[in-house]
Motif scaffolding. Structure first.
Motif, PDB file in Angstrom:
ATOM      1  N   UNK A   1      -1.847  -7.623  -1.392  1.00 49.54           N
ATOM      2  CA  UNK A   1      -0.534  -7.939  -0.834  1.00 49.54           C
ATOM      3  C   UNK A   1       0.430  -8.076  -2.009  1.00 49.54           C
ATOM      4  N   UNK A   2       1.471  -7.263  -2.013  1.00 54.11           N
ATOM      5  CA  UNK A   2       2.364  -7.220  -3.170  1.00 54.11           C
ATOM      6  C   UNK A   2       3.795  -6.895  -2.746  1.00 54.11           C
TER       7      UNK A   2
ATOM      8  N   UNK B   1       3.333   3.861  -6.765  1.00 52.54           N
ATOM      9  CA  UNK B   1       2.144   4.703  -6.627  1.00 52.54           C
ATOM     10  C   UNK B   1       1.026   4.284  -7.572  1.00 52.54           C
ATOM     11  N   UNK B   2       1.379   3.978  -8.830  1.00 50.88           N
ATOM     12  CA  UNK B   2       0.331   3.638  -9.788  1.00 50.88           C
ATOM     13  C   UNK B   2      -0.384   2.345  -9.398  1.00 50.88           C
ATOM     14  N   UNK B   3       0.316   1.408  -8.783  1.00 48.95           N
ATOM     15  CA  UNK B   3      -0.325   0.176  -8.312  1.00 48.95           C
ATOM     16  C   UNK B   3      -1.279   0.470  -7.161  1.00 48.95           C
ATOM     17  N   UNK B   4      -0.834   1.327  -6.249  1.00 50.68           N
ATOM     18  CA  UNK B   4      -1.678   1.693  -5.104  1.00 50.68           C
ATOM     19  C   UNK B   4      -2.939   2.380  -5.601  1.00 50.68           C
ATOM     20  N   UNK B   5      -2.782   3.385  -6.451  1.00 56.66           N
ATOM     21  CA  UNK B   5      -3.930   4.142  -6.947  1.00 56.66           C
ATOM     22  C   UNK B   5      -4.913   3.229  -7.688  1.00 56.66           C
ATOM     23  N   UNK B   6      -4.385   2.350  -8.523  1.00 54.98           N
ATOM     24  CA  UNK B   6      -5.257   1.447  -9.275  1.00 54.98           C
ATOM     25  C   UNK B   6      -5.967   0.457  -8.354  1.00 54.98           C
ATOM     26  N   UNK B   7      -5.256  -0.081  -7.391  1.00 50.96           N
ATOM     27  CA  UNK B   7      -5.879  -1.022  -6.449  1.00 50.96           C
ATOM     28  C   UNK B   7      -7.001  -0.337  -5.671  1.00 50.96           C
ATOM     29  N   UNK B   8      -6.751   0.874  -5.190  1.00 49.69           N
ATOM     30  CA  UNK B   8      -7.774   1.604  -4.442  1.00 49.69           C
ATOM     31  C   UNK B   8      -8.947   1.972  -5.352  1.00 49.69           C
ATOM     32  N   UNK B   9      -8.643   2.371  -6.574  1.00 50.96           N
ATOM     33  CA  UNK B   9      -9.699   2.713  -7.528  1.00 50.96           C
ATOM     34  C   UNK B   9     -10.607   1.510  -7.803  1.00 50.96           C
ATOM     35  N   UNK B  10     -10.013   0.314  -7.808  1.00 53.16           N
ATOM     36  CA  UNK B  10     -10.773  -0.906  -8.069  1.00 53.16           C
ATOM     37  C   UNK B  10     -11.455  -1.478  -6.830  1.00 53.16           C
TER      38      UNK B  10
ATOM     39  N   UNK C   1       4.761  -7.381   0.954  1.00 53.37           N
ATOM     40  CA  UNK C   1       5.037  -8.749   1.392  1.00 53.37           C
ATOM     41  C   UNK C   1       6.106  -8.861   2.466  1.00 53.37           C
ATOM     42  N   UNK C   2       6.803  -7.771   2.750  1.00 56.75           N
ATOM     43  CA  UNK C   2       7.800  -7.832   3.821  1.00 56.75           C
ATOM     44  C   UNK C   2       7.191  -7.601   5.204  1.00 56.75           C
ATOM     45  N   UNK C   3       5.869  -7.512   5.283  1.00 63.16           N
ATOM     46  CA  UNK C   3       5.189  -7.302   6.557  1.00 63.16           C
ATOM     47  C   UNK C   3       5.379  -8.547   7.434  1.00 63.16           C
TER      48      UNK C   3
END
Length: 75
Positions: free
Chosen positions: A2-3, A8-17, A25-27
């Motif tokens: 949750x961020x 894109x780089x955050x998404x890719x890194x999170x999925x990779x990990x 956070x606006x959800x």
């Protein structure tokens, strides 16, 4: 994950990990609760904007070469 960052780089890194969810956070609270239940049930959950970015990123990739049948050689 949750961020506040829809990068894109955050998404890719999170999925990779190993992240199976990536939400912003606006959800709305109700949707966040539903997303937590979804992930707890073993499914993946991505924010719609994240899904859109991932699809666009995937579509820009160079397609792989022709695939040969299992055990055979390309013709």
């Amino acid at each position: 994950m949750l961020t506040t960052f829809d990068l894109d780089e955050y998404v890719h890194e999170a999925l990779r990990l190993g992240a199976v969810g990536f939400l912003l956070k606006d959800i709305p609270p109700r949707e966040l609760a539903a997303a937590v239940r979804t992930v707890a049930a073993g499914q993946a959950m991505l924010a719609p904007s994240v899904t859109k970015h991932l699809i666009a990123s995937y579509a820009r990739r160079t397609p792989p070469g022709p695939r040969s049948p299992a055990g055979g050689s390309p013709r």
